[in-house]
Design a protein around this motif. Structure first.
Motif, PDB file in Angstrom:
ATOM      1  N   LEU A  98      -7.781  10.507  -1.843  1.00  0.00           N
ATOM      2  CA  LEU A  98      -7.016  11.179  -1.156  1.00  0.00           C
ATOM      3  C   LEU A  98      -7.856  11.839   0.070  1.00  0.00           C
ATOM      4  CD1 LEU A  98      -4.390  12.399  -3.787  1.00  0.00           C
ATOM      5  CD2 LEU A  98      -4.150  10.633  -1.729  1.00  0.00           C
ATOM      6  N   ILE A  99      -9.116  12.589  -0.199  1.00  0.00           N
ATOM      7  CA  ILE A  99      -9.807  13.206   0.825  1.00  0.00           C
ATOM      8  C   ILE A  99     -10.338  12.410   1.827  1.00  0.00           C
ATOM      9  CG2 ILE A  99     -11.704  14.814   1.016  1.00  0.00           C
ATOM     10  CD1 ILE A  99     -11.368  16.047  -1.560  1.00  0.00           C
ATOM     11  N   GLN A 100     -10.856  11.092   1.269  1.00  0.00           N
ATOM     12  CA  GLN A 100     -11.440  10.030   1.935  1.00  0.00           C
ATOM     13  C   GLN A 100     -10.283   9.498   2.997  1.00  0.00           C
ATOM     14  OE1 GLN A 100     -13.255   6.701  -0.104  1.00  0.00           O
ATOM     15  NE2 GLN A 100     -14.997   8.219  -0.624  1.00  0.00           N
ATOM     16  N   ASP A 101      -8.951   9.364   2.452  1.00  0.00           N
ATOM     17  CA  ASP A 101      -8.188   8.987   3.198  1.00  0.00           C
ATOM     18  C   ASP A 101      -7.757   9.663   4.357  1.00  0.00           C
ATOM     19  OD1 ASP A 101      -7.822   6.801   1.746  1.00  0.00           O
ATOM     20  OD2 ASP A 101      -5.915   7.507   0.596  1.00  0.00           O
ATOM     21  N   ILE A 129       1.035  -1.091  -0.047  1.00  0.00           N
ATOM     22  CA  ILE A 129       0.102  -0.058   0.013  1.00  0.00           C
ATOM     23  C   ILE A 129       0.925   1.411  -0.139  1.00  0.00           C
ATOM     24  CG2 ILE A 129      -1.852   1.122   1.049  1.00  0.00           C
ATOM     25  CD1 ILE A 129      -2.508  -1.371   2.647  1.00  0.00           C
ATOM     26  N   ILE A 130       1.992   1.260   0.745  1.00  0.00           N
ATOM     27  CA  ILE A 130       3.040   2.427   0.832  1.00  0.00           C
ATOM     28  C   ILE A 130       3.692   2.558  -0.672  1.00  0.00           C
ATOM     29  CG2 ILE A 130       5.115   3.164   1.582  1.00  0.00           C
ATOM     30  CD1 ILE A 130       4.270   1.531   4.301  1.00  0.00           C
ATOM     31  N   PHE A 131       3.868   1.565  -1.238  1.00  0.00           N
ATOM     32  CA  PHE A 131       4.411   1.814  -2.583  1.00  0.00           C
ATOM     33  C   PHE A 131       3.480   2.143  -3.594  1.00  0.00           C
ATOM     34  CE2 PHE A 131       7.932  -1.318  -1.514  1.00  0.00           C
ATOM     35  CZ  PHE A 131       9.048  -0.420  -1.452  1.00  0.00           C
ATOM     36  N   LEU A 132       2.223   1.630  -3.291  1.00  0.00           N
ATOM     37  CA  LEU A 132       1.283   2.160  -4.287  1.00  0.00           C
ATOM     38  C   LEU A 132       1.051   3.670  -4.231  1.00  0.00           C
ATOM     39  CD1 LEU A 132      -1.300   1.140  -6.177  1.00  0.00           C
ATOM     40  CD2 LEU A 132      -2.591   0.964  -4.327  1.00  0.00           C
ATOM     41  N   ALA A 174     -19.161   4.639  10.058  1.00  0.00           N
ATOM     42  CA  ALA A 174     -17.928   5.407   9.565  1.00  0.00           C
ATOM     43  C   ALA A 174     -17.193   4.516   8.538  1.00  0.00           C
ATOM     44  CB  ALA A 174     -17.197   5.679  10.805  1.00  0.00           C
ATOM     45  N   CYS A 175     -16.927   3.276   8.804  1.00  0.00           N
ATOM     46  CA  CYS A 175     -16.348   2.159   7.640  1.00  0.00           C
ATOM     47  C   CYS A 175     -17.063   2.115   6.552  1.00  0.00           C
ATOM     48  CB  CYS A 175     -16.394   0.832   8.499  1.00  0.00           C
ATOM     49  SG  CYS A 175     -15.359   0.809   9.956  1.00  0.00           S
ATOM     50  N   MET A 176     -18.259   2.672   6.502  1.00  0.00           N
ATOM     51  CA  MET A 176     -18.940   2.520   5.059  1.00  0.00           C
ATOM     52  C   MET A 176     -18.463   3.778   4.249  1.00  0.00           C
ATOM     53  SD  MET A 176     -20.502  -0.103   5.276  1.00  0.00           S
ATOM     54  CE  MET A 176     -19.508  -1.057   6.129  1.00  0.00           C
ATOM     55  N   VAL A 177     -18.100   4.780   4.908  1.00  0.00           N
ATOM     56  CA  VAL A 177     -17.531   5.981   4.240  1.00  0.00           C
ATOM     57  C   VAL A 177     -16.647   5.769   2.883  1.00  0.00           C
ATOM     58  CG1 VAL A 177     -16.438   8.450   4.400  1.00  0.00           C
ATOM     59  CG2 VAL A 177     -18.094   7.614   6.120  1.00  0.00           C
ATOM     60  N   PHE A 178     -15.493   5.001   3.172  1.00  0.00           N
ATOM     61  CA  PHE A 178     -14.520   5.050   2.636  1.00  0.00           C
ATOM     62  C   PHE A 178     -14.420   4.049   1.270  1.00  0.00           C
ATOM     63  CE2 PHE A 178     -13.514   5.798   6.766  1.00  0.00           C
ATOM     64  CZ  PHE A 178     -13.339   7.068   7.026  1.00  0.00           C
ATOM     65  N   SER A 179     -13.889   4.561   0.297  1.00  0.00           N
ATOM     66  CA  SER A 179     -13.646   3.506  -0.906  1.00  0.00           C
ATOM     67  C   SER A 179     -12.098   2.807  -0.839  1.00  0.00           C
ATOM     68  CB  SER A 179     -14.017   4.308  -2.341  1.00  0.00           C
ATOM     69  OG  SER A 179     -15.347   4.750  -2.217  1.00  0.00           O
ATOM     70  N   SER A 180     -11.783   1.800  -1.632  1.00  0.00           N
ATOM     71  CA  SER A 180     -10.564   1.240  -1.522  1.00  0.00           C
ATOM     72  C   SER A 180      -9.802   2.014  -2.492  1.00  0.00           C
ATOM     73  CB  SER A 180     -10.618  -0.173  -1.893  1.00  0.00           C
ATOM     74  OG  SER A 180      -9.686  -0.822  -2.130  1.00  0.00           O
ATOM     75  N   THR A 181      -8.590   2.471  -1.898  1.00  0.00           N
ATOM     76  CA  THR A 181      -7.564   2.990  -2.692  1.00  0.00           C
ATOM     77  C   THR A 181      -7.028   1.940  -3.655  1.00  0.00           C
ATOM     78  OG1 THR A 181      -7.027   4.516  -1.070  1.00  0.00           O
ATOM     79  CG2 THR A 181      -5.256   4.442  -2.596  1.00  0.00           C
ATOM     80  N   ILE A 182      -6.725   0.664  -3.102  1.00  0.00           N
ATOM     81  CA  ILE A 182      -6.237  -0.195  -3.899  1.00  0.00           C
ATOM     82  C   ILE A 182      -6.917  -0.461  -5.102  1.00  0.00           C
ATOM     83  CG2 ILE A 182      -5.313  -2.542  -3.731  1.00  0.00           C
ATOM     84  CD1 ILE A 182      -4.201  -2.163  -1.127  1.00  0.00           C
ATOM     85  N   ILE A 183      -8.260  -1.176  -4.731  1.00  0.00           N
ATOM     86  CA  ILE A 183      -9.020  -1.404  -5.840  1.00  0.00           C
ATOM     87  C   ILE A 183      -9.206  -0.194  -7.069  1.00  0.00           C
ATOM     88  CG2 ILE A 183     -11.362  -2.305  -6.562  1.00  0.00           C
ATOM     89  CD1 ILE A 183     -11.109  -3.958  -4.220  1.00  0.00           C
ATOM     90  N   GLY A 184      -9.781   0.975  -6.463  1.00  0.00           N
ATOM     91  CA  GLY A 184      -9.834   1.999  -7.073  1.00  0.00           C
ATOM     92  C   GLY A 184      -8.601   2.401  -7.978  1.00  0.00           C
ATOM     93  N   ILE A 185      -7.518   2.350  -7.661  1.00  0.00           N
ATOM     94  CA  ILE A 185      -6.330   2.766  -8.358  1.00  0.00           C
ATOM     95  C   ILE A 185      -5.824   1.735  -9.234  1.00  0.00           C
ATOM     96  CG2 ILE A 185      -3.948   3.653  -8.485  1.00  0.00           C
ATOM     97  CD1 ILE A 185      -5.992   5.641  -7.532  1.00  0.00           C
ATOM     98  N   LYS A 186      -5.855   0.254  -8.622  1.00  0.00           N
ATOM     99  CA  LYS A 186      -5.327  -0.872  -9.171  1.00  0.00           C
ATOM    100  C   LYS A 186      -6.262  -1.159 -10.414  1.00  0.00           C
ATOM    101  CE  LYS A 186      -2.922  -4.611  -9.314  1.00  0.00           C
ATOM    102  NZ  LYS A 186      -1.431  -4.734  -9.591  1.00  0.00           N
TER     103      LYS A 186
END
Length: 392
Positions: A154-157, A64-67, A121-133
């Motif tokens: 990024l705003i969600q992060d 995730i860091i490298f992504l 709160a957990c339902m708020v966020f979308s996956s950075t990995i899947i969204g970008i991958k």
């Protein structure tokens, strides 16, 4: 069962993933599903061949860091800043809507007020990995759609980091309180880290790259050192490893060396991302499915149906064309890996039950799988089942 060596664990993970992935490709299924399945099969709650899933999760976090580092390398600060204005409105309004809907569904299944708030709160966020991958490189680099997806993620992060800090400062005692001062200090660290990175890159990193550009292994080493160094420093200052890695990447984005670094680090990123999805499947306790499968199914379907529509509706209100807004909505229509981190932290703080924690995990996995299908069958992606839609 005694713990296996890390070499034997890697053998089981990658050989098993290769076998399952072969079947997945013949069946025209996404490879992400293969990685999760092999984790469920050989992990602690399956055959228990790989028992130290916690260690593998920590290794997978490097992926995730490298992504995020590579993502930063691909973003020009000026274009990113322009996107944030529009994305901020969409991200904030949609976050309130997703959290409220998650809260309402959770309450209906008998979870406590606090558990329902955390599940929401957990339902708020979308996956950075899947969204970008699942974004083709051409879409990520050169199209408005890619920039919008990145800005929203990024705003969600940033919101997710706030939630993690809030939960981390919340105690389960009767004197529970939030350390607001610590939160404010942490937020002030963000521009400080960004400025420090800009100065170090300008006066140290880039001159080193220029002087020793003939030594490719040195450039590779310096890139990894810079990424992990800024990530670690950011975590020490109260931010996250992921935010630090992104700042490290974006500080190099305007330099001519950025694309060389991006190309050379992609295989390393993919290696660790296999471990991430494996650990996701390995850490899930199948025995709890009997008690949570109904709320998981309902919550997952509700979010998969509502998220794309909500994003699309809000983006169209900001002037985005319907087709582009719908694509962004579908690409962000899943739950995030940050949700899994929040679930783990909240459970360790005894704020939620084991059932609530596994509900979040199961919903995340369900949305990962279904949303991946929605994307690869409809839009261009590196793992699309159709040759027409396959883009790297």
């Amino acid at each position: 069962m005694p713990e296996t060596s890390i070499v034997h664990s890697f053998f089981l993970i990658f050989t098993g993933a290769a076998i399952v992935a072969s079947f997945a490709l013949y069946a025209r299924q996404p490879l992400i599903l293969a990685y999760i399945i092999i984790g469920a099969i050989v992990g602690p709650f399956g055959l228990d061949y790989v028992s130290d899933a916690r260690m593998l999760s920590e290794i997978a976090e490097i992926g995730i860091i490298f992504l995020l580092f590579l993502l930063g390398l691909d973003m020009q600060p000026k274009s990113l800043g322009a996107m944030f204005g529009k994305a901020s409105f969409v991200a904030i309004v949609s976050s309130v809507a997703f959290a409220g809907l998650g809260y309402i569904v959770s309450i209906q299944f008998g979870f406590t007020q606090l558990e329902a708030l955390i599940i929401g709160a957990c339902m708020v966020f979308s996956s950075t990995i899947i969204g970008i991958k699942l974004l083709p490189t051409t879409v990520l680099h050169h199209r408005h759609t890619g920039e919008l997806v990145v800005a929203l993620l990024l705003i969600q992060d940033l919101i997710a980091i706030l939630v993690l800090l809030l939960i981390g400062s919340f105690t389960s005692s009767e004197d529970a309180n939030f350390e607001i001062l610590e939160l404010g200090t942490t937020l002030l660290m963000l521009p400080f880290v960004a400025l420090a990175c800009y100065l170090i890159v300008r006066f140290i990193i880039l001159p080193l790259f220029t002087k020793f550009d003939r030594f490719h292994e040195y450039m590779f080493l310096l890139s990894i050192g810079w990424c992990l160094g800024v990530a670690e420093a950011s975590e020490k200052l109260g931010l996250s490893l992921e935010i630090g890695a992104f700042i490290a990447g974006i500080s190099l984005a305007t330099s001519p060396i950025s694309q060389y670094i991006a190309v050379n680090l992609k295989p390393l990123r993919d290696f660790f991302l296999v471990l991430f999805f494996f650990s996701l499947g390995a850490n899930f306790n199948h025995a709890l499915l009997e008690s949570i499968w109904i709320p998981t199914l309902i919550l997952g379907i509700v979010m998969i149906a509502f998220k794309p529509w909500c994003f699309s509706f809000l983006l169209q209100k900001t002037g985005e064309p319907k087709e582009g807004a719908t694509e962004v909505g579908v690409r962000l229509g899943q739950i995030s890996e940050f949700s899994l981190m929040i679930a783990f932290l909240a459970f360790s703080q005894q704020l939620i039950s084991n059932e609530a924690s596994h509900l979040i995990q199961a919903t995340a996995i369900l949305t990962f799988i279904i949303n991946s299908y929605m994307v690869i069958f409809r839009y261009p992606s590196p793992i699309a089942v159709s040759d027409k839609l396959r883009r790297d």
